[in-house]
Write an enzyme that holds these catalytic residues in place. Structure first.
Site, mmCIF file in Angstrom:
data_model
loop_
_atom_site.group_PDB
_atom_site.id
_atom_site.type_symbol
_atom_site.label_atom_id
_atom_site.label_comp_id
_atom_site.label_asym_id
_atom_site.label_seq_id
_atom_site.Cartn_x
_atom_site.Cartn_y
_atom_site.Cartn_z
ATOM 1 N N HIS A 164 83.820 19.033 -20.974
ATOM 2 C CA HIS A 164 85.137 18.477 -20.638
ATOM 3 C C HIS A 164 85.428 18.618 -19.148
ATOM 4 O O HIS A 164 85.849 17.658 -18.491
ATOM 5 C CB HIS A 164 86.224 19.180 -21.442
ATOM 6 C CG HIS A 164 87.616 18.773 -21.066
ATOM 7 N ND1 HIS A 164 88.105 17.507 -21.289
ATOM 8 C CD2 HIS A 164 88.625 19.466 -20.447
ATOM 9 C CE1 HIS A 164 89.350 17.434 -20.848
ATOM 10 N NE2 HIS A 164 89.685 18.606 -20.324
ATOM 11 N N LYS A 177 102.385 19.098 -19.494
ATOM 12 C CA LYS A 177 101.860 19.878 -20.610
ATOM 13 C C LYS A 177 102.949 20.577 -21.420
ATOM 14 O O LYS A 177 102.809 20.769 -22.628
ATOM 15 C CB LYS A 177 100.913 20.968 -20.078
ATOM 16 C CG LYS A 177 99.666 20.435 -19.398
ATOM 17 C CD LYS A 177 98.611 20.072 -20.411
ATOM 18 C CE LYS A 177 97.267 19.855 -19.749
ATOM 19 N NZ LYS A 177 96.201 19.604 -20.728
ATOM 20 N N ASP A 202 96.989 20.494 -27.655
ATOM 21 C CA ASP A 202 97.775 20.645 -26.429
ATOM 22 C C ASP A 202 98.075 19.252 -25.885
ATOM 23 O O ASP A 202 97.349 18.727 -25.043
ATOM 24 C CB ASP A 202 96.992 21.483 -25.415
ATOM 25 C CG ASP A 202 97.799 21.767 -24.164
ATOM 26 O OD1 ASP A 202 99.027 21.873 -24.276
ATOM 27 O OD2 ASP A 202 97.199 21.895 -23.089
#
Length: 411
Positions: A129, A249, A229
């Site tokens: 990632h 976030k 998330d």
């Protein structure tokens, strides 16, 4: 070893087998939330079981609206409760079998956030990632920042906006910088994303100034959950320099309601990726510290069928949980029972295993075709995202249930 058998009917491919027995908080018909253990399609009411003297400790620990007090008793107690329940579920002559009031159908229960979360930390521990993001936004030839292979990178998130699976999420608003524009604009995010993650729940306090050594870090980890998330990529892109994630976030993270204990996960330990260069001594671990847990993400458009967007595995994580916790406390930062530490997006080595829409659409450059003829680059209003996780080795199988959330329009 002979496979364990229970007298409770457990559907084929159930996540909640006799080998699992995760802990959660549930309520029925408006009653106060209380602690339970999942088996098949049923919930074992631990408060009623304790009141009957079939398990220890006393009932009061199981009538709390969260598991924090129970978890705080320590692994010796919590795992003994799990093993006591397991023995009752195997024994054909147990009092548990004779009295149906101990069991509650999951279909009749409402699940709640199982813990009071004091603090929440999100790591960035998937090599694949981090490499994909670096290629997209920095340098395809030098995707990783210089520190990435030396420390488990993380940031402190917002515990107040962690919600239990099934809680709808409103599309967040914030500042974004349109391409080619001279100044930012305020609008709902146009690049809403999921992040396929797992998280561990801290099961033991440490003192301020104390560092938890990596060799003892697992003593402080009670169990694991699935974790989404949610991320607003355009808001995040504009705000993250120089201090990192904030409004992109903090609007919401979703967590599965059942905590799978580390004892249940023990059969699924595997070796993690080789770490090169060698990490500093305080981060060096011995033995298998990763876990072979299959993960998937599904999307269901409004009035449409769910289909799988990606499949990944927790074993891919470059930094393991013991390293994450040891690094988190190396400066003397104290941790508390109920703290949640998330893995960061879990991506694998090919496109089918990328754990975010950002990667699946490669920053919006590729479209994802759905069965109903629609396409996606990011998540649209009224889409429902569902994550699942399970592990199997021989006769032993366990699962995490799911973490799901539907996106509603911005308020």
């Amino acid at each position: 070893m002979k496979p364990l058998q229970t007298w409770v009917p457990v559907p084929e491919n159930s996540d909640f087998t006799i080998y699992n027995l995760p802990f959660g908080i549930f309520s029925v018909a408006g009653d106060a939330p209380r602690a339970g253990i999942a088996i098949g399609d049923q919930i074992i009411d631990l408060a009623v079981l304790a009141d009957a003297g079939l398990i220890a400790p006393e009932k009061d620990y199981f009538t709390q609206p969260t598991l924090n007090r129970f978890i705080g008793l320590g692994k010796k107690v919590t795992n003994e409760v799990r093993l006591q329940v397991q023995r009752l579920l195997i024994d054909e002559d147990s009092e548990l079998k004779k009295n149906p009031r101990f069991l509650v159908p999951q279909s009749e229960a409402t699940m709640h956030l199982p813990i009071k979360i004091g603090d929440y930390t999100d790591f960035y521990s998937s090599l694949e990632h981090a490499t994909n993001v670096g290629k997209m936004f920095r340098d395809p030839e030098n995707a990783l920042l210089p520190n990435w292979k030396h420390i488990p990178v993380g940031y402190h998130g917002r515990a107040s906006s962690v919600v239990v699976s099934g809680t709808p999420i409103h599309r967040p608003k914030g500042q974004v910088m349109p391409k080619g524009a001279a100044s930012p604009v305020f609008k709902p995010t146009g690049r809403l994303d999921f992040e396929l993650e797992m998280a561990f729940v801290v099961g033991r306090n440490s003192d301020l100034g104390e560092s938890v050594p990596v060799s003892r870090a697992e003593e402080y980890i009670f169990g694991m959950v699935l974790f989404n998330d949610w991320s607003a990529r355009d808001i995040q892109k504009w705000e993250y320099v120089p201090l990192g994630p904030f409004l992109g976030k903090s609007f919401a993270s979703s967590m599965s309601p059942w905590i799978v204990t580390m004892e249940a996960l023990e059969p699924f330990r595997v070796k993690g990726p080789d770490q090169d260069p060698e990490v500093l001594p305080y981060l060096r671990t011995e033995g298998p510290k990763n876990y072979d847990i299959d993960l998937s993400v599904g999307i269901r458009p409004q009035n449409g069928e769910e289909e799988v967007l990606c499949r990944s595995n927790f074993k891919y994580m470059y930094w393991n949980m013991a390293q994450q916790l040891a690094h988190h406390t190396i400066n003397g930062c104290n941790i508390c029972v109920g703290d949640v530490m998330a893995s960061g997006t879990i991506s694998g080595k090919d496109e089918t295993s990328y754990g975010s829409m950002l990667e699946l659409s490669w920053g919006g450059q590729k479209t994802i075709d759905l069965k109903n003829g629609a396409t996606r680059t990011f998540i649209e209003d009224n889409d429902t995202i569902t994550m699942r996780g399970s592990a199997k080795k021989g006769d032993v199988s366990i699962g995490f249930g799911e973490v799901s959330g539907k996106i509603l329009p911005a308020k």
